[in-house]
Design a protein around this motif. Structure first.
Motif, short mmCIF file in Angstrom:
data_model
loop_
_atom_site.label_atom_id
_atom_site.label_comp_id
_atom_site.label_asym_id
_atom_site.label_seq_id
_atom_site.Cartn_x
_atom_site.Cartn_y
_atom_site.Cartn_z
N ALA A 8 58.80 98.83 48.47
CA ALA A 8 59.95 99.14 47.60
C ALA A 8 60.63 97.94 46.96
N PHE B 63 50.82 103.92 43.05
CA PHE B 63 51.02 102.63 42.37
C PHE B 63 49.75 102.15 41.66
N GLY C 240 57.41 95.56 35.91
CA GLY C 240 58.52 96.37 36.41
C GLY C 240 58.10 97.60 37.19
N LYS C 241 56.81 97.90 37.19
CA LYS C 241 56.35 99.07 37.94
C LYS C 241 56.11 98.69 39.41
N PRO C 242 56.22 99.67 40.29
CA PRO C 242 56.10 99.33 41.72
C PRO C 242 54.69 98.91 42.12
N PHE D 84 58.06 94.26 42.45
CA PHE D 84 57.60 94.96 41.26
C PHE D 84 56.57 94.11 40.52
#
Lengths: 210, 70
Positions: A98, A156, A109-111, A101
């Motif tokens: 969590a 992800f 910016g995505k996990p 990124f």
């Protein structure tokens, strides 16, 4: 804890050996890992000192202590994975899901799954200066493969990020197909690597990105 | 995989709108966004409990602001 059968290899003979890949390690499992590994760690350090091996050539995780990392596994974002063979922990990995990124432009910016720590047991360390070749091979790559899998399971798309110790840089770049994105002053100036969605697909298909 | 339990969640239109936008922007299901939010909130809360502070830093402007966490 759930277990999945896999195979690793004896380094000398390249013979396949049955092993188990375990998910969901608990803090107390890391206490066992540390108790199994600490005596061998001490032996290695004594040998390194006795042979006058240059400090730069010492295994860079020699000071790690898995018992101290154990409380982190109480957090929702942390996961522990381990590889067991011959009734001993042969390698351990901790990931976070969590608090990091993606930095690569395509998915910025995505996990991703952040690979916080990965270490093989001290008897598997290859230390040429001591004539040690390590008992088993393929432990690091099996655990890395599991991190990519975890990233897929989390939605992800295989993205994985990590800061590598200098001795592990070529493994992650050439062996795993990760992209180096510069040194990070906030992380002891370690080189940050990321596995893109595309590289992850390739890695899971072929098990190799070289 | 750990066992999972189901719960019903009531959100306002604004909250649902924010969730849908985050879901699209992060390329995650709405459930995954909420799971991520919980993990992050727990991680932040644990560090605040230990006496640490949470900051946002703007490297370009050389600005650092403390985030108040309730």
């Amino acid at each position: 804890m759930s277990s999945f059968p896999i195979q690793i290899q004896l380094r000398e003979s390249r013979t396949d050996v049955d092993a188990s890949l375990l998910d969901g390690m608990a803090p107390q499992d890391l206490l066992v890992v540390e108790s199994e590994w600490s005596a061998e760690r001490s032996l290695v350090v004594q040998e390194l000192l006795r042979n006058g091996v240059d400090r730069a050539k010492w295994p860079q995780s020699v000071h790690w202590n898995w018992a101290k990392k154990a409380p982190m596994l109480g957090m929702l974002e942390s996961s522990g994975f381990g590889l067991v063979c011959e009734n001993r922990w042969q390698g351990v990995m901790m990931t976070k899901t969590a608090s990091a990124f993606a930095r690569l432009a395509a998915d910025k910016g995505k996990p991703l799954v952040y690979l916080d720590f990965l270490e093989v047991a001290p008897w598997n360390w290859a230390i040429p200066e001591l004539g040690r070749s390590g008992r088993f091979r393929l432990i690091g790559s099996t655990l890395f493969w599991r991190a990519v899998q975890q990233s897929n399971e989390e939605g992800f798309h295989g993205r994985v990020g990590l800061h590598a110790l200098p001795q592990a840089e070529s493994f992650y770049e050439q062996g795993c197909g990760m992209t180096a994105l510069g040194r990070d002053a906030a992380k002891q100036n370690l080189l940050y690597f990321e596995l893109s969605r595309q590289s992850a697909e390739r890695y899971l298909q072929t098990g190799d990105n070289t | 995989m750990a066992n999972k339990r189901t719960m019903t969640l009531n959100l306002t239109d604004a909250e649902m709108d924010a969730l849908e936008k985050l879901s699209e922007r992060k390329d995650l299901s709405k459930t995954a966004v909420l799971r991520q939010a919980l993990r992050l909130y727990q991680a932040v809360d644990a560090r605040i409990e230990r006496g640490e502070k949470l900051f946002f830093e703007d490297e370009a402007k050389k600005e650092k602001a403390e985030v108040m966490v309730l």
